[in-house]
Write a protein that holds these residues in place. Structure first.
Motif, PDB file in Angstrom:
ATOM      1  N   LEU A 134       0.831  -1.208   0.000  1.00  0.00           N
ATOM      2  CA  LEU A 134       0.000   0.000   0.000  1.00  0.00           C
ATOM      3  C   LEU A 134       0.864   1.256   0.000  1.00  0.00           C
ATOM      4  CD1 LEU A 134      -2.728   1.444   0.298  1.00  0.00           C
ATOM      5  CD2 LEU A 134      -2.565   1.079   2.763  1.00  0.00           C
ATOM      6  N   ILE A 135       1.860   1.292   0.893  1.00  0.00           N
ATOM      7  CA  ILE A 135       2.715   2.478   1.000  1.00  0.00           C
ATOM      8  C   ILE A 135       3.549   2.670  -0.265  1.00  0.00           C
ATOM      9  CG2 ILE A 135       4.684   3.472   2.245  1.00  0.00           C
ATOM     10  CD1 ILE A 135       3.560   2.074   4.779  1.00  0.00           C
ATOM     11  N   THR A 155       2.961   1.687  -3.351  1.00  0.00           N
ATOM     12  CA  THR A 155       2.134   2.125  -4.476  1.00  0.00           C
ATOM     13  C   THR A 155       1.678   3.566  -4.298  1.00  0.00           C
ATOM     14  OG1 THR A 155       1.345  -0.154  -4.685  1.00  0.00           O
ATOM     15  CG2 THR A 155       0.117   1.517  -5.889  1.00  0.00           C
ATOM     16  N   SER A 156       1.501   3.986  -3.057  1.00  0.00           N
ATOM     17  CA  SER A 156       1.047   5.349  -2.764  1.00  0.00           C
ATOM     18  C   SER A 156       2.143   6.389  -2.914  1.00  0.00           C
ATOM     19  CB  SER A 156       0.475   5.411  -1.342  1.00  0.00           C
ATOM     20  OG  SER A 156      -0.646   4.544  -1.220  1.00  0.00           O
ATOM     21  N   THR A 180      -1.872   5.689 -13.286  1.00  0.00           N
ATOM     22  CA  THR A 180      -2.163   4.276 -13.021  1.00  0.00           C
ATOM     23  C   THR A 180      -0.980   3.392 -13.385  1.00  0.00           C
ATOM     24  OG1 THR A 180      -4.545   4.581 -13.372  1.00  0.00           O
ATOM     25  CG2 THR A 180      -3.692   2.346 -13.563  1.00  0.00           C
ATOM     26  N   MET A 233       1.706   3.730 -10.798  1.00  0.00           N
ATOM     27  CA  MET A 233       1.321   3.028  -9.572  1.00  0.00           C
ATOM     28  C   MET A 233       1.547   1.520  -9.717  1.00  0.00           C
ATOM     29  SD  MET A 233      -2.155   5.071  -8.437  1.00  0.00           S
ATOM     30  CE  MET A 233      -2.378   4.193  -6.879  1.00  0.00           C
ATOM     31  N   GLY A 288       4.029  -0.672  -7.390  1.00  0.00           N
ATOM     32  CA  GLY A 288       3.562  -1.877  -6.704  1.00  0.00           C
ATOM     33  C   GLY A 288       4.362  -3.097  -7.089  1.00  0.00           C
ATOM     34  N   GLY A 301      -1.875  -5.264  -0.822  1.00  0.00           N
ATOM     35  CA  GLY A 301      -1.723  -3.857  -0.459  1.00  0.00           C
ATOM     36  C   GLY A 301      -1.684  -2.966  -1.678  1.00  0.00           C
ATOM     37  N   MET A 302      -1.033  -3.458  -2.725  1.00  0.00           N
ATOM     38  CA  MET A 302      -0.977  -2.720  -3.986  1.00  0.00           C
ATOM     39  C   MET A 302      -2.371  -2.550  -4.589  1.00  0.00           C
ATOM     40  SD  MET A 302       0.905  -4.039  -7.441  1.00  0.00           S
ATOM     41  CE  MET A 302       0.762  -3.192  -9.009  1.00  0.00           C
ATOM     42  N   ALA A 322      -4.444   0.123  -2.959  1.00  0.00           N
ATOM     43  CA  ALA A 322      -4.103   1.463  -3.428  1.00  0.00           C
ATOM     44  C   ALA A 322      -4.669   1.738  -4.815  1.00  0.00           C
ATOM     45  CB  ALA A 322      -2.581   1.640  -3.436  1.00  0.00           C
ATOM     46  N   LEU A 323      -4.680   0.715  -5.669  1.00  0.00           N
ATOM     47  CA  LEU A 323      -5.139   0.887  -7.046  1.00  0.00           C
ATOM     48  C   LEU A 323      -6.660   0.871  -7.164  1.00  0.00           C
ATOM     49  CD1 LEU A 323      -2.614  -1.382  -8.965  1.00  0.00           C
ATOM     50  CD2 LEU A 323      -3.009   1.032  -9.436  1.00  0.00           C
ATOM     51  N   PRO A 364      -9.628  -0.046  -4.452  1.00  0.00           N
ATOM     52  CA  PRO A 364     -10.117  -0.508  -3.146  1.00  0.00           C
ATOM     53  C   PRO A 364     -11.338  -1.418  -3.233  1.00  0.00           C
ATOM     54  CG  PRO A 364      -9.884   1.888  -3.195  1.00  0.00           C
ATOM     55  CD  PRO A 364      -9.562   1.403  -4.553  1.00  0.00           C
TER      56      PRO A 364
END
Length: 216
Positions: free
Chosen positions: A64-65, A67-68, A83, A86, A90, A116-117, A120-121, A123
């Protein structure tokens, strides 16, 4: 700038959560026990539910972090470009988890970091994949099979239900399913042979089934 962020995403993914936890708290290397995998499932089996859950949460946060990190490219305004970047971030984190420079390039299978990725992409897609994972886990108690079917579901959601138009995203969705299947080849063989380990959940359900069989 983008190159540096990709490197940072890889380093975030390289944090060997299960290895550090096992060495720091138990003075062992988790890769020398159980399946030999440096992931949440093996940690769950070897060190218990509390530590397995901790490893899983941290590994999800890594994806998550990483990719963010796209927030550090405010100049990237085109939605497709954002996109795509990202996805690149990820993937770098997942590669870091599987081949961590901080743990002699011997890591886990990357499923938690991949999840997690996806959070972020997409949800909503992530929630749907969790639903598939939990349903299969409830029915079979095989984490490996749950991960495989959830990854296939991700590809189906992206390609057919959400019908994403971005070619790289569609390729990524297919690649995710193939990657999870390939990294779980040993698990698939064990499932077919009937030797795959089940996670110790829903024991009360199994006890009731066994009692019912004994009464028949």
């Amino acid at each position: 700038m983008e190159f540096l962020l990709i490197i940072l995403a890889y380093l975030i993914g390289s944090v060997p959560t299960s290895v550090w936890v096992s060495k720091h708290f138990f003075d062992v290397d988790i890769r020398e026990y159980g399946s030999g995998n440096a992931g949440a499932t093996n940690t769950y089996r070897v060190l218990g539910a509390r530590w397995g859950t901790l490893v899983m949460v941290v590994d999800v946060l890594k994806g998550l972090i990483a990719t963010s990190l796209v927030v550090f490219t405010p100049y990237m305004t085109h939605p497709f470009a954002k996109t795509n970047f990202m996805v690149g971030l990820g993937l770098a984190a997942i590669v870091g988890h599987i081949f961590p420079i901080l743990a002699s390039f011997k890591g886990g299978k990357g499923v938690a970091t991949l999840f997690g990725m996806i959070i972020a992409l997409q949800p909503v897609v992530a929630v749907c994949c969790v639903g598939v994972f939990l349903l299969v886990l409830f029915l079979t108690r095989f984490v490996s099979l749950s991960s495989i079917l959830a990854s296939i579901a991700f590809a189906v959601f992206i390609l057919f239900i959400w019908n994403e138009k971005e070619p790289l995203y569609r390729i990524f969705a297919i690649s995710v399913a193939l990657m999870v299947i390939l990294t779980h080849q040993k698990n698939i063989n064990r499932i077919l042979k009937g030797t795959e380990s089940k996670v110790p959940i829903l024991k009360h359900r199994d006890r009731r089934k066994n009692k019912s069989k004994d009464l028949d």
